[in-house]
Design an enzyme around this catalytic site. Sequence first.
Site, PDB file in Angstrom:
ATOM      1  N   ASP A 288      -7.895   2.528   7.481  1.00 57.70           N
ATOM      2  CA  ASP A 288      -6.499   2.938   7.411  1.00 57.70           C
ATOM      3  C   ASP A 288      -6.281   4.099   8.372  1.00 57.70           C
ATOM      4  O   ASP A 288      -6.733   5.213   8.127  1.00 57.70           O
ATOM      5  CB  ASP A 288      -6.165   3.360   5.973  1.00 57.70           C
ATOM      6  CG  ASP A 288      -4.672   3.484   5.740  1.00 57.70           C
ATOM      7  OD1 ASP A 288      -3.919   3.460   6.720  1.00 57.70           O
ATOM      8  OD2 ASP A 288      -4.271   3.610   4.565  1.00 57.70           O
TER       9      ASP A 288
ATOM     10  N   GLU B  79       0.832  -1.209   0.000  1.00 58.73           N
ATOM     11  CA  GLU B  79       0.000   0.000   0.000  1.00 58.73           C
ATOM     12  C   GLU B  79       0.858   1.247   0.000  1.00 58.73           C
ATOM     13  O   GLU B  79       0.587   2.203  -0.737  1.00 58.73           O
ATOM     14  CB  GLU B  79      -0.932  -0.023   1.217  1.00 58.73           C
ATOM     15  CG  GLU B  79      -2.047   1.033   1.184  1.00 58.73           C
ATOM     16  CD  GLU B  79      -1.647   2.377   1.778  1.00 58.73           C
ATOM     17  OE1 GLU B  79      -2.416   3.349   1.647  1.00 58.73           O
ATOM     18  OE2 GLU B  79      -0.537   2.473   2.359  1.00 58.73           O
ATOM     19  N   GLU B  80       1.898   1.229   0.835  1.00 56.30           N
ATOM     20  CA  GLU B  80       2.736   2.432   0.967  1.00 56.30           C
ATOM     21  C   GLU B  80       3.564   2.714  -0.279  1.00 56.30           C
ATOM     22  O   GLU B  80       4.103   3.800  -0.429  1.00 56.30           O
ATOM     23  CB  GLU B  80       3.660   2.301   2.194  1.00 56.30           C
ATOM     24  CG  GLU B  80       2.933   2.197   3.531  1.00 56.30           C
ATOM     25  CD  GLU B  80       2.220   3.476   3.948  1.00 56.30           C
ATOM     26  OE1 GLU B  80       2.198   4.438   3.152  1.00 56.30           O
ATOM     27  OE2 GLU B  80       1.672   3.513   5.060  1.00 56.30           O
TER      28      GLU B  80
ATOM     29  N   HIS C 156       3.899   8.520   9.337  1.00 62.93           N
ATOM     30  CA  HIS C 156       5.053   8.135   8.511  1.00 62.93           C
ATOM     31  C   HIS C 156       6.388   8.447   9.197  1.00 62.93           C
ATOM     32  O   HIS C 156       7.377   8.768   8.523  1.00 62.93           O
ATOM     33  CB  HIS C 156       4.997   8.786   7.125  1.00 62.93           C
ATOM     34  CG  HIS C 156       4.033   8.116   6.205  1.00 62.93           C
ATOM     35  ND1 HIS C 156       3.927   8.433   4.872  1.00 62.93           N
ATOM     36  CD2 HIS C 156       3.111   7.136   6.415  1.00 62.93           C
ATOM     37  CE1 HIS C 156       2.992   7.693   4.297  1.00 62.93           C
ATOM     38  NE2 HIS C 156       2.473   6.890   5.225  1.00 62.93           N
TER      39      HIS C 156
END
Length: 576
Positions: A202, A173-174, A286
């Site tokens: 998410d 996904e990232e 992140h």
Amino acid sequence: MRRVTGTVGLVLALVAGAVTLGAQPSAATPGAPSAAGTTLAAAPNIDVNNVKAHLQQLQTIATNNGGNRATGTGGHTASVSYVQQKLQAAGYTVTLQTCTSCNGSAKNVIADWPGGNTANTYMFGGHLDSVSAGPGINDDGSGSASLLEVALALAAANPTMTNHVRFAWWAGEEQGLIGSAFYVNSLTSTQKSAIKAYGTFDMIASTNAGYFVTGTDAVAVKLREYFVSISVPTETSTECCSDDGSFRDAGIPASINSTGAGRTKTSAQVTKWGGTAGAAYDSCYHKACDSYPSNINTTSLDRYADAEAYAVWALAVGSAPADDYAMSLSPTSGAVNPGGSTTTTLSTSTTSGNPQTVNLTASGAPAGVTVAFNPSSVTSGGSSTVTISTTASAAPGTYTLTISGSGTVTHTVTYALTVNGTGTCSSPGQKIANPGFESGAASWTATSGVIGANTGNGSPRTGTQDAWLDGYGSAHTDTLSQSVTLPAGCASYTLSFYLKISTAETSTTVQYDKLTVQVGTATLATYSNLNVAGYTLRSFDVAAYAGQTVTLKFTGVEDSSLQTSFVIDDTALTVS
């Protein structure tokens, strides 16, 4: 959640507006009535501590694998194994789909719960990978862990399924929604059309949380229903993007559901949800500090896990069967002399739904007759002893007693009670035909050689014939029986017969050879080689069988050696 710069018009176009309520959030029980008065699905409350336990495991995996769980690393592989093992142990059909376009050919985890109409499949997913900068506990350990616990709760409840449920944990996904896109592209058109809605979860534990439900699919509709029921307002998100995009691009209705990433909370949102204006929803988005437990909002994690469960149950679980039970009596009839009593057993069983309390009452009893229950209420599946008592003045006759059980519904059973009495004894006298066997086997059913003009050990008490069972000195079984009708309404019912027992057995402690006396299925007495005696009168009260036709039966069983003779003469069943 994948960071995307530039326009977010695609996401904003998904929903015409946000759901905005002015009330502060408050805790509520899942399944409580909504503001509109509808009853929400009876989904279980998801224990947030179980969700946090999964997050601790993901943190440990990251710590042991270079500090992250990025696609293509050992951290992601270990995360896949953890989720896979939990699901398989719970009974899911688990597919590990190798994503050849993902880093290191990482795997998607696809888990199907058996049952439900697969042509109506509802999917719930989140991404199992992190960025390389940190362990990814909110992004998206929170979605992964909550979905895992909801899946395990579904397996534990094992409800009736109307529609099919599929859970997914994505790789890549990232790096650009690679894993979910790979999965969707692997589907046939029929398989795509079977997926009626997909919801991705998410980042649902942001420390400065908002509540965002972005989409118009069925999953999003049910999530909004849930949040309305607990007075938590929701908005559509202006942050983009996640794995819902892979489904939407394929024409499958989809939504993204989160508590916010790197954008800042406004003053208006603080009024709705609390928190800090001007600060990011997740200040560790992140980053290496996206770790457990420091970067987890337990309240939003708990609410979203319950919302996910509500959506699963509302979309795919069949309605719970109504609670119901059955009742029965054994025996269903009986006779009693005035002043006496008799008993029967009332048994209950749960036929659908959950066990329930059943309160017992009786009606139809005449004057002088009372009915008592021990206990007076039972939980369905239990039993109660019913005692029917009479006074000396109870009028003879036959009565129907109705026993009622009152629970969520009422059921009844009936019992036929005969109160004996000379005033209504319609047919007194002796009821056994050919009682002394002087007419040979007439009216009796017997093993060959039992009835006859016997001599020696088998000689009769009176007359010239009797019934001699066994006496062979070898393994042998003899039977003697007659069907007898007992009239109702009499005061006395007495079975009698003369029995002579002789034997060659020498034991004074062991019953080698036996004679059993029965009326119907009930055993009145058992005699053996230990009861040696000349002709002795044996008598029994059989009033319990008034008004019935029953079988009187004698069974003699002899072992392999040393004879025992059971000789019967002058039988009678006298009614008065």
